[in-house]
Motif scaffolding. Structure first.
Motif, PDB file in Angstrom:
ATOM      1  N   LEU A   1     -44.864  13.555   2.081  1.00 20.34           N
ATOM      2  CA  LEU A   1     -45.767  12.427   2.326  1.00 20.34           C
ATOM      3  C   LEU A   1     -45.049  11.091   2.128  1.00 20.34           C
ATOM      4  O   LEU A   1     -45.290  10.128   2.855  1.00 20.34           O
ATOM      5  N   PHE A   2     -44.174  11.043   1.157  1.00 22.43           N
ATOM      6  CA  PHE A   2     -43.369   9.836   0.936  1.00 22.43           C
ATOM      7  C   PHE A   2     -42.514   9.555   2.173  1.00 22.43           C
ATOM      8  O   PHE A   2     -42.412   8.426   2.652  1.00 22.43           O
ATOM      9  N   PHE A   3     -41.919  10.612   2.706  1.00 28.33           N
ATOM     10  CA  PHE A   3     -41.095  10.494   3.924  1.00 28.33           C
ATOM     11  C   PHE A   3     -41.931   9.937   5.083  1.00 28.33           C
ATOM     12  O   PHE A   3     -41.500   9.036   5.805  1.00 28.33           O
ATOM     13  N   ILE A   4     -43.131  10.479   5.236  1.00 31.84           N
ATOM     14  CA  ILE A   4     -44.008  10.042   6.327  1.00 31.84           C
ATOM     15  C   ILE A   4     -44.429   8.585   6.113  1.00 31.84           C
ATOM     16  O   ILE A   4     -44.354   7.756   7.022  1.00 31.84           O
ATOM     17  N   ALA A   5     -44.841   8.285   4.888  1.00 31.30           N
ATOM     18  CA  ALA A   5     -45.384   6.951   4.609  1.00 31.30           C
ATOM     19  C   ALA A   5     -44.318   5.866   4.711  1.00 31.30           C
ATOM     20  O   ALA A   5     -44.632   4.707   4.940  1.00 31.30           O
ATOM     21  N   THR A   6     -43.054   6.241   4.537  1.00 29.90           N
ATOM     22  CA  THR A   6     -41.981   5.251   4.607  1.00 29.90           C
ATOM     23  C   THR A   6     -41.272   5.263   5.958  1.00 29.90           C
ATOM     24  O   THR A   6     -40.208   4.690   6.112  1.00 29.90           O
ATOM     25  N   SER A   7     -41.874   5.947   6.926  1.00 30.05           N
ATOM     26  CA  SER A   7     -41.219   6.051   8.243  1.00 30.05           C
ATOM     27  C   SER A   7     -41.455   4.819   9.101  1.00 30.05           C
ATOM     28  O   SER A   7     -40.756   4.599  10.083  1.00 30.05           O
ATOM     29  N   GLY A   8     -42.485   4.046   8.743  1.00 32.59           N
ATOM     30  CA  GLY A   8     -42.893   2.967   9.632  1.00 32.59           C
ATOM     31  C   GLY A   8     -43.732   3.474  10.792  1.00 32.59           C
ATOM     32  O   GLY A   8     -44.139   2.712  11.658  1.00 32.59           O
ATOM     33  N   HIS A   9     -43.994   4.792  10.810  1.00 30.82           N
ATOM     34  CA  HIS A   9     -44.735   5.413  11.925  1.00 30.82           C
ATOM     35  C   HIS A   9     -45.642   6.527  11.388  1.00 30.82           C
ATOM     36  O   HIS A   9     -45.590   7.659  11.881  1.00 30.82           O
ATOM     37  N   THR A  10     -46.435   6.190  10.398  1.00 27.06           N
ATOM     38  CA  THR A  10     -47.263   7.211   9.750  1.00 27.06           C
ATOM     39  C   THR A  10     -48.101   7.992  10.765  1.00 27.06           C
ATOM     40  O   THR A  10     -48.307   9.195  10.625  1.00 27.06           O
ATOM     41  N   SER A  11     -48.552   7.301  11.806  1.00 29.81           N
ATOM     42  CA  SER A  11     -49.434   7.954  12.777  1.00 29.81           C
ATOM     43  C   SER A  11     -48.694   8.985  13.624  1.00 29.81           C
ATOM     44  O   SER A  11     -49.318   9.743  14.353  1.00 29.81           O
ATOM     45  N   SER A  12     -47.383   9.016  13.543  1.00 27.97           N
ATOM     46  CA  SER A  12     -46.614   9.942  14.382  1.00 27.97           C
ATOM     47  C   SER A  12     -46.415  11.314  13.748  1.00 27.97           C
ATOM     48  O   SER A  12     -45.664  12.129  14.290  1.00 27.97           O
ATOM     49  N   PHE A  13     -47.073  11.564  12.603  1.00 24.07           N
ATOM     50  CA  PHE A  13     -46.801  12.810  11.891  1.00 24.07           C
ATOM     51  C   PHE A  13     -48.044  13.664  11.635  1.00 24.07           C
ATOM     52  O   PHE A  13     -49.143  13.144  11.419  1.00 24.07           O
ATOM     53  N   THR A  14     -47.808  14.971  11.655  1.00 33.33           N
ATOM     54  CA  THR A  14     -48.766  15.967  11.180  1.00 33.33           C
ATOM     55  C   THR A  14     -48.043  16.774  10.112  1.00 33.33           C
ATOM     56  O   THR A  14     -46.840  17.041  10.246  1.00 33.33           O
ATOM     57  N   LEU A  15     -48.746  17.151   9.066  1.00 27.42           N
ATOM     58  CA  LEU A  15     -48.138  17.892   7.954  1.00 27.42           C
ATOM     59  C   LEU A  15     -48.569  19.359   7.988  1.00 27.42           C
ATOM     60  O   LEU A  15     -49.761  19.665   8.003  1.00 27.42           O
ATOM     61  N   ALA A  16     -47.596  20.244   8.029  1.00 26.08           N
ATOM     62  CA  ALA A  16     -47.860  21.692   8.035  1.00 26.08           C
ATOM     63  C   ALA A  16     -47.321  22.294   6.741  1.00 26.08           C
ATOM     64  O   ALA A  16     -46.123  22.535   6.615  1.00 26.08           O
ATOM     65  N   PRO A  17     -48.194  22.527   5.753  1.00 28.68           N
ATOM     66  CA  PRO A  17     -47.723  22.837   4.397  1.00 28.68           C
ATOM     67  C   PRO A  17     -47.353  24.298   4.119  1.00 28.68           C
ATOM     68  O   PRO A  17     -46.853  24.596   3.038  1.00 28.68           O
ATOM     69  N   ILE A  18     -47.586  25.203   5.077  1.00 27.73           N
ATOM     70  CA  ILE A  18     -47.296  26.621   4.810  1.00 27.73           C
ATOM     71  C   ILE A  18     -47.090  27.322   6.144  1.00 27.73           C
ATOM     72  O   ILE A  18     -47.621  26.873   7.168  1.00 27.73           O
ATOM     73  N   ASN A  19     -46.311  28.404   6.157  1.00 27.77           N
ATOM     74  CA  ASN A  19     -46.025  29.093   7.414  1.00 27.77           C
ATOM     75  C   ASN A  19     -45.964  30.610   7.230  1.00 27.77           C
ATOM     76  O   ASN A  19     -45.231  31.100   6.375  1.00 27.77           O
ATOM     77  N   GLU A  20     -46.745  31.322   8.020  1.00 32.63           N
ATOM     78  CA  GLU A  20     -46.676  32.790   8.081  1.00 32.63           C
ATOM     79  C   GLU A  20     -46.638  33.437   6.698  1.00 32.63           C
ATOM     80  O   GLU A  20     -45.830  34.324   6.433  1.00 32.63           O
ATOM     81  N   ALA A  21     -47.518  32.983   5.820  1.00 36.73           N
ATOM     82  CA  ALA A  21     -47.547  33.554   4.471  1.00 36.73           C
ATOM     83  C   ALA A  21     -48.080  34.980   4.514  1.00 36.73           C
ATOM     84  O   ALA A  21     -48.955  35.314   5.321  1.00 36.73           O
ATOM     85  N   SER A  22     -47.527  35.815   3.639  1.00 32.79           N
ATOM     86  CA  SER A  22     -47.940  37.221   3.595  1.00 32.79           C
ATOM     87  C   SER A  22     -47.601  37.792   2.225  1.00 32.79           C
ATOM     88  O   SER A  22     -46.491  37.601   1.730  1.00 32.79           O
ATOM     89  N   ASP A  23     -48.561  38.477   1.628  1.00 31.23           N
ATOM     90  CA  ASP A  23     -48.270  39.156   0.358  1.00 31.23           C
ATOM     91  C   ASP A  23     -48.174  40.669   0.576  1.00 31.23           C
ATOM     92  O   ASP A  23     -48.193  41.438  -0.379  1.00 31.23           O
ATOM     93  N   ASN A  24     -48.092  41.080   1.849  1.00 27.14           N
ATOM     94  CA  ASN A  24     -47.950  42.498   2.158  1.00 27.14           C
ATOM     95  C   ASN A  24     -47.047  42.636   3.372  1.00 27.14           C
ATOM     96  O   ASN A  24     -47.507  42.606   4.511  1.00 27.14           O
ATOM     97  N   LEU A  25     -45.762  42.747   3.101  1.00 26.02           N
ATOM     98  CA  LEU A  25     -44.782  42.734   4.188  1.00 26.02           C
ATOM     99  C   LEU A  25     -45.037  43.849   5.196  1.00 26.02           C
ATOM    100  O   LEU A  25     -44.824  43.670   6.396  1.00 26.02           O
ATOM    101  N   ALA A  26     -45.527  44.984   4.722  1.00 27.72           N
ATOM    102  CA  ALA A  26     -45.768  46.111   5.631  1.00 27.72           C
ATOM    103  C   ALA A  26     -46.781  45.737   6.710  1.00 27.72           C
ATOM    104  O   ALA A  26     -46.760  46.288   7.808  1.00 27.72           O
ATOM    105  N   GLY A  27     -47.656  44.788   6.380  1.00 26.70           N
ATOM    106  CA  GLY A  27     -48.664  44.387   7.361  1.00 26.70           C
ATOM    107  C   GLY A  27     -48.325  43.072   8.043  1.00 26.70           C
ATOM    108  O   GLY A  27     -49.163  42.489   8.747  1.00 26.70           O
ATOM    109  N   PHE A  28     -47.093  42.582   7.847  1.00 28.92           N
ATOM    110  CA  PHE A  28     -46.713  41.281   8.393  1.00 28.92           C
ATOM    111  C   PHE A  28     -46.916  41.238   9.906  1.00 28.92           C
ATOM    112  O   PHE A  28     -46.619  42.187  10.616  1.00 28.92           O
ATOM    113  N   GLY A  29     -47.439  40.102  10.387  1.00 29.06           N
ATOM    114  CA  GLY A  29     -47.666  39.956  11.822  1.00 29.06           C
ATOM    115  C   GLY A  29     -49.020  40.475  12.258  1.00 29.06           C
ATOM    116  O   GLY A  29     -49.345  40.455  13.436  1.00 29.06           O
ATOM    117  N   SER A  30     -49.816  40.931  11.289  1.00 28.77           N
ATOM    118  CA  SER A  30     -51.175  41.380  11.607  1.00 28.77           C
ATOM    119  C   SER A  30     -52.097  40.936  10.476  1.00 28.77           C
ATOM    120  O   SER A  30     -51.639  40.419   9.453  1.00 28.77           O
TER     121      SER A  30
END
Ligand code: NAG
Ligand code: NAG
Ligand code: NAG
Ligand code: NAG
Ligand code: NAG
Length: 465
Positions: free
Chosen positions: A263-292
Motif C-alpha cells: 500500500l505504501f508503494f501504491i500510495a507513493t506512486s503518484g498514480h494510486t488510481s492505477s492499482f488493484t491489490l491482490a493479497p493472496i493467490n491459489e491458496a490451498s491447505d490440501n495439495l492433493a485437491g489442488f486445482g479443485s
C-alpha cells in the motif's frame, strides 16, 4: 485505532506529501518511495495480531456460496466435437483509464498479461537460466539456499534481463491495458528465517509500472503470490511442501506488514488510481485437491476471511477506491460472494487452464470457451469476475495452427462475459514438452505469440461472437 495502523497512515500521508512531481525521473520516484518492512523476531500471539489489525477471527466459512466447478466442467460439454469453421472479428474497444480515474471492475475490460516468473521466479518458465545456477533446486527458496550470498546478485541481474520497457512497448502494441504482476512477500517484508530474497524488487517494479502507467495508461494488479509460511505447498506459495501460513499468527502478522508495504508503494506512486491489490493467490491447505474445490477446507477459508478483513481495513486507511482482487482458490467467485456486502470494492479472480482440464483435446477448447465464460459470470451476479490466468495449451493434441483461434476466442469471451483477463504469461522460456506440436513456450509466451503473429491487436479469429 492501534498504534501500528496509525503509524502506517502517518507515514503514508507524509510520504505522499513529499512525493516528487510526475516530471521527476523514475529513479527519483523510485528511491523516494520504496520501503521494506521489518517485524517481530519472536512469535506473536493470535490475540495480539487480531487486536492490532482490528479484526476478529472469522468462523462463518460454512455459510459459503456454491462451489463452481468451472475448472473441470463446462455448460457446453468439454467432450464436444461440434466445431464450425466460421470465425468472427468482433470489434472490441479496450478502455485506458486516465490518472485519477479509479477503476470500476464491474465495467472495466482487461486485455491483460501477467508479468509472471519475473519477480517471483519459477523454474518452469525460465529453466535454462535456472539450470545455469542451481539445477537441483525446484523452487526459489531452495535456489537461494543453494546459492547462498550469490543469490541476490544472480536474481538482481535476472530481474533486469528477463523483461524491460521494450517488453511493455510490445504488449502495448497489441492493446494490452492491464498488467498482473506476482511478487513474493520477501519483496515487501523481511521475515526472519525466510530463504526468499529481499532486495530491490520494488525498484524494478517501480520502473516498469511507472513506465506502463505514464506511457500507456495501463492498470496494474500487484499480486502477493506467496505469503510467509507458504500458502499452497507449491513453489509459488513460498516453497515446495510449505503450507504453514494457515493458523500461524506470526505469519499473519508478517502478511499484514507486507500489505502495508504494498500500500505504501501504491500510495507513493503518484498514480494510486492505477492499482488493484491482490493479497493472496491459489491458496490451498490440501495439495492433493489442488486445482479443485477440494483444495481448500472450511477452516482454511476462515483463516483467509480473517486475513482479507484485515487487508480491507488497511486499504481503507489509504483509499477505499483501491480495489481488492480476491483469487478464488478454485472455489469459484460464488463461494466467496456471500461474505461481502453488495458495494464492497472487490473483484474475483478465477484461473482457467485447459491444459489441466481432464480429457481436453485442443479441438474441444473452442466450443467450450464462451459457454464457460458465461457460466463463470452467471453464477456470480453480485460482483465482477476476472480471468487472472489462462494460456493456450490444451491437455491433448496441441497444434500451432490452432493457437490464434484459441487466443482470440478466449480474449473475446473473457471480455464479453467477464471483466476480461490476463494471459499467463508475458515471457516464458519453458522447454517442457506438450502433447502435440511444439513446447510449452509456444503456448505460454505472450511475446513469442506476438512475434509469431498469433496475438494481434485485432480479434479476428474468434469462434464465438
Ligand atoms: C529489452 O530486452 C530485449 C530482449 O531481452 C532486448 O532486445 C532489448 O534491447 C532490451 N531493451 C532495453 C531498453 O533494454
Ligand atoms: C509460526 O511460524 C513461525 C515461523 O515459521 C514459527 O517460528 C512459529 O513457531 C509458528 N507458530 C506460531 C504460533 O507462531
Ligand atoms: C482451524 O482453525 C483454527 C484457527 O483459525 C486453528 O487453531 C485450528 O488448528 C484449525 N484446525 C485444523 C484442524 O486445522
Ligand atoms: C488428435 O490428433 C490425432 C492425430 O492428429 C487425430 O487423429 C485425432 O482425431 C485427434 N483427436 C481428437 C479427439 O480430436
Ligand atoms: C487478423 O488481423 C491481422 C492483423 O492485425 C492479420 O495479419 C491477419 O491476417 C488477420 N487474420 C484473419 C483471419 O483475418
Amino acid at each position: 485505532m492501534s498504534a501500528k495502523i496509525i503509524s502506517l497512515a502517518a507515514v503514508l500521508v507524509a510520504s505522499v506529501a513529499a512525493l516528487p512531481q510526475a516530471t521527476a525521473s523514475i529513479a527519483a520516484v523510485a528511491s523516494a518511495s520504496t520501503s521494506i518492512a521489518t517485524g517481530p523476531s519472536t512469535s506473536v500471539p493470535l490475540s495480539t495480531v487480531l487486536s492490532s489489525a482490528q479484526v476478529s477471527l472469522q468462523t462463518g466459512a460454512a455459510s459459503h456460496g456454491s462451489k463452481i466447478p468451472y475448472w473441470s466442467r463446462c455448460p457446453l460439454p468439454v467432450t464436444s466435437t461440434t466445431t464450425s469453421s466460421k470465425r468472427y472479428a468482433p470489434t472490441i474497444t479496450w478502455p485506458f483509464l486516465e490518472n485519477g480515474n479509479f477503476i470500476d471492475w464491474k465495467t472495466y475490460k482487461s486485455n491483460g498479461a501477467n508479468l509472471g516468473g519475473w519477480l517471483e521466479k519459477e523454474k518452469t518458465h525460465d529453466p535454462i537460466w535456472w539450470d545455469q545456477h542451481a539445477p537441483d533446486a525446484n523452487d526459489e527458496w531452495t535456489f537461494c539456499q543453494m546459492l547462498g550470498p550469490k543469490c541476490g546478485p544472480v536474481l538482481e541481474a535476472r530481474y533486469t534481463s528477463f523483461l524491460n520497457t521494450s517488453t511493455i512497448d510490445q504488449l502495448a502494441s497489441v492493446g494490452v491495458n492491464t498488467l498482473r504482476i506476482p511478487t513474493t512477500y520477501a519483496a515487501w517484508v523481511k521475515v526472519p528465517g525466510s530463504q526468499l530474497y529481499t532486495g530491490t524488487q520494488q525498484l524494478h517494479l517501480r520502473t516498469i509500472t511507472h513506465y506502463a502507467i505514464t506511457k500507456y495508461s495501463m492498470h496494474i494488479i500487484i499480486g502477493l503470490h506467496s505469503l510467509p509460511g507458504g500458502v499452497n505447498s507449491l513453489d509459488i506459495g513460498e516453497g515446495l511442501g510449505h503450507d504453514a501460513w494457515f493458523y500461524n499468527s506470526t505469519n499473519l502478522e508478517y502478511s499484514f506488514l507486507a500489505i502495508d508495504a504494498v500500500l505504501f508503494f501504491i500510495a507513493t506512486s503518484g498514480h494510486t488510481s492505477s492499482f488493484t491489490l491482490a493479497p493472496i493467490n491459489e491458496a490451498s491447505d490440501n495439495l492433493a485437491g489442488f486445482g479443485s474445490a477440494a483444495g481448500l477446507s472450511t477452516n482454511a477459508t476462515n483463516w483467509i476471511l480473517t486475513y482479507i478483513q484485515g487487508v480491507f481495513k488497511r486499504i481503507a486507511l489509504v483509499d477505499k477506491r483501491i480495489p481488492l482482487m480476491l483469487q478464488d482458490c478454485f472455489q469459484g467467485a460464488s463461494y466467496w460472494a456471500p461474505f461481502y456486502a453488495a458495494g464492497t470494492n472487490i473483484v474475483f479472480d478465477s484461473h482457467v487452464y485447459y491444459f489441466a482440464a481432464a480429457g481436453t483435446y485442443s479441438e474441444y477448447v473452442l466450443p467450450a470457451v464462451c459457454g464457460q465464460a458465461a457460466y463463470i459470470q452467471e453464477s456470480e451476479t453480485k460482483f465482477p469476475t476476472f480471468i487472472g490466468e489462462w494460456s493456450l495449451q490444451a491437455m491433448f493434441n496441441n497444434t500451432l495452427a490452432d493457437r490464434k483461434s484459441i487466443f482470440d476466442t478466449e480474449r473475446y469471451a473473457w471480455e464479453k462475459y467477464n471483466s476480461g483477463g490476463a494471459f499467463w504469461t508475458a515471457i516464458s522460456y519453458s522447454t517442457a514438452a506438450v502433447d502435440g506440436e511444439g513446447t510449452q513456450r509456444d503456448y505460454w509466451s505472450y511475446i513469442d505469440l506476438i512475434n509469431a503473429g498469433v496475438i494481434t491487436k485485432a480479434t479476428n479469429a474468434s469462434y464465438c461472437s
